[in-house]
Scaffold this active site. Structure first.
Site, PDB file in Angstrom:
ATOM      1  N   GLY A  72     -55.734 -28.280   1.488  1.00 31.70           N
ATOM      2  CA  GLY A  72     -54.692 -28.335   2.501  1.00 31.70           C
ATOM      3  C   GLY A  72     -54.946 -29.523   3.407  1.00 31.70           C
ATOM      4  O   GLY A  72     -55.643 -30.473   3.027  1.00 31.70           O
ATOM      5  N   ARG A 360     -45.748 -16.027  22.624  1.00 29.80           N
ATOM      6  CA  ARG A 360     -45.678 -15.307  21.348  1.00 29.80           C
ATOM      7  C   ARG A 360     -46.232 -13.890  21.421  1.00 29.80           C
ATOM      8  O   ARG A 360     -45.605 -12.943  20.945  1.00 29.80           O
ATOM      9  CB  ARG A 360     -46.464 -16.078  20.282  1.00 29.80           C
ATOM     10  CG  ARG A 360     -45.778 -17.330  19.825  1.00 29.80           C
ATOM     11  CD  ARG A 360     -46.621 -18.095  18.820  1.00 29.80           C
ATOM     12  NE  ARG A 360     -45.910 -19.294  18.403  1.00 29.80           N
ATOM     13  CZ  ARG A 360     -46.375 -20.154  17.503  1.00 29.80           C
ATOM     14  NH1 ARG A 360     -47.543 -19.957  16.944  1.00 29.80           N
ATOM     15  NH2 ARG A 360     -45.673 -21.208  17.166  1.00 29.80           N
ATOM     16  N   HIS A 452     -49.357 -14.472  11.288  1.00 33.25           N
ATOM     17  CA  HIS A 452     -49.038 -15.866  11.037  1.00 33.25           C
ATOM     18  C   HIS A 452     -50.261 -16.769  10.901  1.00 33.25           C
ATOM     19  O   HIS A 452     -50.314 -17.642  10.069  1.00 33.25           O
ATOM     20  CB  HIS A 452     -48.150 -16.346  12.183  1.00 33.25           C
ATOM     21  CG  HIS A 452     -47.733 -17.775  12.088  1.00 33.25           C
ATOM     22  ND1 HIS A 452     -47.126 -18.265  10.966  1.00 33.25           N
ATOM     23  CD2 HIS A 452     -47.837 -18.801  12.953  1.00 33.25           C
ATOM     24  CE1 HIS A 452     -46.868 -19.561  11.155  1.00 33.25           C
ATOM     25  NE2 HIS A 452     -47.312 -19.908  12.338  1.00 33.25           N
ATOM     26  N   LEU A 492     -51.811 -28.106  12.659  1.00 36.76           N
ATOM     27  CA  LEU A 492     -51.797 -29.320  11.837  1.00 36.76           C
ATOM     28  C   LEU A 492     -52.745 -30.345  12.449  1.00 36.76           C
ATOM     29  O   LEU A 492     -53.480 -31.043  11.753  1.00 36.76           O
ATOM     30  CB  LEU A 492     -50.376 -29.873  11.751  1.00 36.76           C
ATOM     31  CG  LEU A 492     -49.319 -28.890  11.240  1.00 36.76           C
ATOM     32  CD1 LEU A 492     -47.947 -29.565  11.146  1.00 36.76           C
ATOM     33  CD2 LEU A 492     -49.694 -28.329   9.893  1.00 36.76           C
TER      34      LEU A 492
END
Lengths: 688, 254
Positions: A72, A360, A452, A492
């Site tokens: 990844g 969140r 998530h 990221l």
């Protein structure tokens, strides 16, 4: 310190209820962990480290072999960067190509402290926002370094040809994200992760072409090989032929992502797993803060027992949508038939200041609370409405004004409004319609929270080395930078920071002392032992020949985790979960049915290997959640909340990283790394 | 959404490994909710096969949200099934009616040998990228991101090409098993950007050479690739590829 009470609690639990089949879980404290944070002022730590760390000269790099597991953002960037430096790299992934790693699915963007918008951003602000967003459970030194290299990441990606969104002047575009006060998020439409991964993948393939990296796709790491206390290689299974392979490396980098699939249903890819990390954990790598999981509030809800995964809808939808449930329990009317006064806009009611834009964790818990109380909607009753009717009207009116239209009827306003919404959110609305078959321009969307991201992971020091010498962990699979809660657009950033800009320096500091070690032939007894251990386990699994499928066990594990170690946790539930997971483990190892053969492509066997490890991880997550008697970030203990129902931290007792050492079956020892905040002063969050 | 349960008949390609001849087998999938995705229907069927002591059907899949490019079923004569701009994992059972027979095959192409059942080997795509699908820039020597302004239209066009997920539907749909749409998407992505300019000529020439070496066929402009592409990659990229290739060959110093 604390933990005596919990230790007693757990021991009591084992004594009272599980006399025969369970061993005692031990919890002890010590301070053996050395995070190796460089001395000196925060802003100079990384600079000084880079200037003083050991180097490996180019001729020696060619003699040193490095294994990278996972391709990844963290793995592909690390493999590419180390290949460029001249190391001999072997990279492994279980997918058919390194380009498919799950980083590809990230939608929103990547943060960087470029201050291109002249809105007051700086390295310090990005650092501060990340520490605060993590609810003061991350290391200052690591997070500051992350902020420092964030700008280099954007430069590197642009140089690779990553097509970021641009303004008409040709310069890079930014958007705001996740409640920060500056615009620092770089993006490529709703496919930022894809574009960044393709950039890293291309850099990796270039190194493959140059002969610096050997790529092994459809391979899964199943064991770590240790010689004289150091990491010296891996055993992996060729998923096409079923053969076990031995690979030597002077160092091994795990870049294997998060463990959200322990919940069965999550936004992770189907293959995402904890197996490589778990093997490392069993070889002595400590697992830190396993209970810190992030539940994302806006996902498409479960439609039935057949559900295999959940799809995220970008958080940006909450900017314009209003979230509600009917005021009446079990109301079966269609949403459009429920009049305004019979709707409960519960976020606006409970959090008048932030309304639908609460963070969140708060939004997720509030949705769960309403559904548990019987107000949920849809077939499953495990969903709430996200309604765009008001936004469509609001945008329609603005558009009518813009176009200078007077006395427009309602129909025209709605038509104009839908066009605006389509331009802003069209791709998300289309995605929703494909999955649900409902038109979100006409009926409110149904959403529900879903697992998530996992902030916990292998414990690493400042150099990204685990507690096992020569074994590193990069990206989501380590625990280091996000504390108890990750901010949007930071995953990221961390993956690429670790791979492109941190490991190329820190690994040299270790490998400089390894230059005299010749590659160890893989017929060394340590390799043979490790391989036979893997072979035995595979044979054991295949010979159970029970009656229940791997999938059915995974689903049951997921349900236990979601119900008792999900959005809200309490001691009673966690204790029960530990017991249930231990029973599930026994049942798995006595009744699982795996079809097919060992020496062939056998996806069910691959899955069984992964689920067996998830079951053990699930137990550790519950133990960690039970141990952490406070609420912080994604970890909410019902016993520890403010009067208004918000997360209540206990900084006096829990300002530490909980790093767990596996001591045996169902047995872990706790090591604490105290967190020292020298620059930022921790405070309590409020959203009223 | 109103939903119901349907019964469908599946004719699925079964092939034990790359050396096996393979054949179709028929399965009944009963009580399938129209809310299921196509792959979830396969999950349900596989669970039944395992319980009955049979070998489950092997298929590639991972993200199940249409972005990783791993899923690859040829459904009723069309890659990724009947829906437009869609991957197999995004296809849902409401696309079918009660009593339908659905034929499912792997990608068929010489360059994509079958591994097992519906899984194929697409590493040829990786080798095409290795031949030049990158910008040769080592980590750490990049200039500031904003020092390279790029016309918005070009950046957008480059992005539209870069959206390719490398699934191989274009090859599977093509009567020649050509990989031109895949290769052209990468050539266009990089040729449209100033960063890709220094290697522009060698890239296109080398990638096409690799494409031919892998055994992919030639392009005869049928357009089937564009019609089935889940990311709607435009066939105009192939025109750009041809332009780049011709100009590279005509102006090459080598």
């Amino acid at each position: 310190m604390f933990s005596k009470e919990v230790a007693e609690l757990l021991q009591k639990l084992n004594r009272d209820e599980n006399k025969d089949d369970l061993k005692i879980i031990s919890i002890q404290t010590n301070d053996m962990l050395n995070s190796k944070i460089p001395a000196g002022p925060l802003e100079n730590k990384w600079k000084n480290y880079k200037s003083t760390c050991k180097l490996v000269n180019p001729a020696n790099k060619r003699k040193i072999e490095v294994i990278v597991v996972g391709t990844g953002l963290a793995g592909a960037s690390a493999a590419a960067a180390l290949g460029e430096l001249g190391y001999k790299v072997k990279a492994f992934c279980f997918q058919d190509s390194p380009r498919r790693a799950h980083s590809i699915a990230a939608q929103g963007g990547i943060n960087a402290a470029k201050n291109y918008q002249n809105d007051g951003d700086s390295i310090y602000r990005l650092f501060y926002d990340t520490i605060k967003g993590g609810d003061y459970r991350a290391r200052e030194g690591n997070v500051h370094r992350l902020a420092e290299v964030s700008g280099n990441i954007i430069d590197q990606c642009v140089a690779q040809g990553v097509p970021f969104a641009r303004e008409y002047g040709g310069l890079l575009s930014n958007r705001s994200f996740g409640g920060t006060q500056v615009q620092r998020t770089f993006y490529a439409a709703g496919q930022t992760g894809q574009q960044l991964l393709i950039g890293a993948y291309q850099a990796l393939e270039r190194q493959v072409a140059l002969g610096n990296v050997d790529m092994y796709s459809r391979h899964e790491m199943l064991e770590l090989v240790m010689i004289d206390g150091k990491t010296r290689g891996i055993i992996c299974r060729n998923l096409v032929t079923g053969e076990l392979e031995r690979h030597f490396g002077h160092a091994v980098l795990l870049c294997t992502g998060g463990y959200g699939n322990v919940f069965y249903l999550s936004t992770n890819a189907m293959g995402s797993n904890v197996t490589a990390n778990w093997k490392a954990h069993k070889k002595g790598a400590l697992f830190a803060n396993p209970c810190f999981t992030q539940i994302h509030p806006t996902c498409i809800p479960v439609s039935g027992d057949h559900q295999s995964k959940l799809t995220l809808m970008s958080e940006s939808l909450r900017n314009d949508g209003r979230i509600w449930v009917p005021k009446k329990q079990g109301d079966n009317r269609k949403p459009n038939e429920i009049p305004e006064e019979e709707r409960d806009y519960y976020l606006e009611r409970r959090y008048p200041a932030f309304g639908n834009l609460v963070p969140r964790d708060v939004a997720s818990r509030a949705a769960k609370e309403r559904c548990d109380a019987g107000y949920g909607v849809g077939t499953s009753k495990q969903a709430v409405y996200l309604d765009y009717a008001d936004a469509i009207k609001r945008y329609g009116k603005i558009e009518a004004n813009k176009q200078g239209l007077a006395n427009v009827d309602e129909e025209t306003i709605i038509k104009l409004g839908k066009e605006v919404v389509k331009e802003k959110y069209g791709n998300l609305f289309d995605m929703y319609e494909k999955i649900t078959g409902e038109n979100p321009y006409e009926v409110p969307m149904r959403i529900y929270p879903a697992v998530h991201y996992t902030m916990g992971g292998l414990w690493v020091d400042y150099e990204l080395m685990t507690t096992v010498p020569g074994l590193y962990a990069l990206g989501e699979c380590n625990f280091s930078d996000h504390g108890a809660n990750r901010l949007g657009a930071s995953a990221l950033m961390q993956g690429l920071a670790d791979g492109y800009f941190v490991i190329p320096y820190t690994i040299g500091n270790y490998l400089a002392d390894e230059i005299h070690v010749k590659p160890i032939p893989t017929d060394h007894p340590a390799f043979a032992d490790a391989e036979s251990k893997v072979r035995d386990r595979i044979h054991m699994l295949m010979n159970i020949k029970g009656t229940q499928t791997v999938e059915s066990f995974h689903k049951r594990l997921g349900k236990i985790m979601w119900d008792k170690c999900g959005m809200a946790r309490n001691a009673e539930g966690l204790k029960q979960a530990i017991k249930e997971i231990q029973q599930l483990k026994q049942e798995f190892w006595s009744d699982v049915r795996i079809p097919g053969e060992i020496n062939e492509m056998n996806p069910e066997l691959d899955k069984a290997n992964r689920v067996a490890d998830f079951i053990e991880l699930g137990e550790l997550m519950c133990i960690d959640a039970l141990n952490r008697e406070e609420s912080c970030g994604g970890h909410f203990r019902e016993e520890h909340q403010t009067e208004e129902g918000e997360a209540l931290r206990h900084d006096d007792k829990f300002m530490y990283v909980a790093a767990w050492e596996m001591k045996g079956d169902h047995e872990w020892q706790l090591h604490k790394e105290d967190l020292n905040y020298e620059v930022v002063k921790p405070s309590q969050r409020s959203y009223k | 959404m109103e939903h119901k349960n349907i019964n469908v008949k599946l004719k699925v390609w079964r092939q034990r490994n790359s050396n096996d001849k393979g054949s179709f087998e028929t399965y009944d999938a009963n009580n399938i909710s129209t809310e299921m995705s196509f792959l979830e229907m396969f999950d349900v069927l596989n669970e039944e096969l395992i319980r009955d002591g049979k070998d489950p059907i092997a298929f590639d899949h991972d993200c199940r949200e249409g972005i990783c490019g791993m899923c690859s079923m040829y459904i009723n004569g069309r890659p990724h099934g009947p829906w437009h701009a869609n991957t197999t994992c995004q296809l849902h059972m409401r696309a079918f009616n009660d009593g339908d027979t659905i034929v499912v095959e792997p990608w068929r192409a010489k360059a994509f040998p079958v591994i097992k059942d519906l899984m194929v080997d697409r590493t040829a795509f990786d080798r095409i990228i290795q031949a030049g699908g990158y910008v040769s820039v080592n980590t750490g020597n990049a200039v500031d991101g904003n020092s390279i302004p790029i016309e918005k239209d070009k950046a957008d066009a480059s992005f539209a090409a870069a959206m390719c997920i490398g699934c191989g539907a274009c090859v599977a749909a093509c009567k020649n098993s050509s990989a031109m749409l895949f290769t052209s998407a990468k050539v266009a992505h990089l040729a449209l950007l100033p960063q890709g300019d220094p290697e522009r000529k060698s890239r296109v020439v080398n990638m096409i050479a690799q494409m031919d070496k892998e055994g992919f066929g030639a392009c005869t402009n049928t357009g089937a690739c564009e019609a089935v592409c889940p990311k709607e990659i435009s066939i105009s990229n192939i025109a750009r590829l041809n332009m780049e290739y011709t100009s590279a060959c005509l102006t090459s110093d080598k």
